[in-house]
Scaffold this active site. Structure first.
Site, PDB file in Angstrom:
ATOM      1  CE  LYS A  97      -3.709  -2.530   2.244  1.00  0.00           C
ATOM      2  NZ  LYS A  97      -4.368  -2.936   3.500  1.00  0.00           N
ATOM      3  CG  ASP A 142      -9.025  -0.120   5.239  1.00  0.00           C
ATOM      4  OD1 ASP A 142      -8.825  -0.361   4.030  1.00  0.00           O
ATOM      5  OD2 ASP A 142      -8.222  -0.432   6.138  1.00  0.00           O
ATOM      6  CD  GLN A 181      -3.161  -4.621   6.624  1.00  0.00           C
ATOM      7  OE1 GLN A 181      -3.135  -3.613   5.924  1.00  0.00           O
ATOM      8  NE2 GLN A 181      -3.782  -5.723   6.237  1.00  0.00           N
TER       9      GLN A 181
END
Ligand code: NDP
Length: 295
Positions: free
Chosen positions: A52, A119, A96
């Site tokens: 990412k 997200d 994450q």
């Protein structure tokens, strides 16, 4: 059979973002800035976050990686989220997952400012998605929708079977495919580990999204002719012949299933790349939105 090539589609999405970014900056916009929070040393999480960050660099975004040891306290992590929420230079925040067991994921996700929730896991964004309102959409299902759109796959009226009901993949996927929108408009069956006779469900499906995390679970005898199969799974299978000691397989037994399909996404080279492209798009949109909020 046509392969749904994540590399090609992700490249096209990134090119589009790059072009929009040039215009955005010409009009006084700042460089989009993603903050990634990583706890512990899980190999897969390390790989995903590194990818990412690398993609942010490639596309011309700023990124900041904040790392914690596995044993970081929940309070310290929550404090970091608060600081990132308040930092006007940060447009997007991702934490994450999974987090270590002693930290409540829900608490962390719920603290992220929904306007920076690239997200798309915050309940506010999930609620907006359910209601068909503009929202940050979880990157994996969003990436799959971008892929369907790129290949102009007709979905209206089709029967889609989604295997897996997690908050990050299966459930939002089922909502997107059932929306009264182009590249939705399916009749959706959401399956999970308690579903009876999954094979019969799959055999009725025009579209199957396999997101259960079981290596090569979906076999040729579970798929009807001309089905569209999207493989979300990323499973590491021990392989001593590889330097890393493993190779990746999806949730679909590709060699058996592919010959029956009209379209199929491979692993690797499919949905994983789209997830990153969708995250970048969310980050760019967050930057545009945050600018409007600040001006
Ligand atoms: P979860 O473990 O959170 O969810 C798995 C889901 O699959 C659950 O709903 C579970 O049912 C269901 N399930 C498990 N076993 C079966 C079975 N035998 N039959 C039917 N349903 C079953 O996984 P995630 O959603 O986080 O991830 C799924 C896969 O996708 C993983 O391989 C993951 O690595 C991959 N992934 C890939 C991404 C990408 O970018 N390509 C991004 C995110 C994930 P129940 O709810 O009843 O337990």
């Amino acid at each position: 059979m046509q392969v749904l090539d994540g590399k090609t589609v992700a490249h096209a999405v990134k090119q589009e973002i790059k072009e929009k970014l040039i215009n955005f900056k010409k009009n006084g916009g700042k460089t989009p800035h993603l903050a990634a929070v990583l706890v512990g040393n899980d190999g897969a999480s390390e790989t995903y976050v590194a990818s990412k960050i690398k993609n942010c660099e490639e596309i011309g975004f700023k990124s900041t990686l904040i790392r914690f040891e596995e044993n970081v306290g929940e309070d310290e992590l929550l404090h970091t989220i608060t600081v990132l929420n308040e930092n006007v230079d940060i447009d997007g925040i991702l934490v994450q997952l999974p987090l270590p067991k002693h930290i409540k994921e829900e608490k962390v996700i719920n603290l992220i400012n929904p306007d920076k929730d690239v997200d798309g896991f915050h309940p506010s964004n999930v609620g907006r998605l359910v209601q068909g309102l503009p929202a940050f959409i979880a990157a994996t299902p969003y990436g799959i929708m971008l892929m369907l759109k790129h290949y102009q796959i007709e979905t209206t009226g089709k029967h889609a079977v989604v295997i897996g009901r997690s908050n990050i993949v299966g459930r939002p996927m089922s909502i997107l495919l059932s929306q009264n929108m182009p590249y939705g408009n399916c009749t959706v069956t959401l399956c999970h580990s308690k579903t009876k006779n999954l094979k019969a469900m799959c055999l009725q499906a025009d579209i199957i999204v396999a997101a259960l995390g079981k290596p090569e679970f979906l076999t040729g005898d579970m798929v009807k002719e001309n089905a569209i199969v999207i493989d979300v799974g990323i499973n590491r299978v021990k392989d001593d012949s590889k330097k890393k000691g493993y190779h990746l397989v999806g949730d679909v037994k590709y060699d058996e299933v592919a010959p029956k399909c009209s379209y199929i996404s491979p692993v690797p080279g499919g949905v994983g790349l789209m997830t990153i492209a969708a995250l970048l798009l969310n980050t760019f949109n967050a930057s545009v939105r945050n600018r409007k909020l600040i001006d």
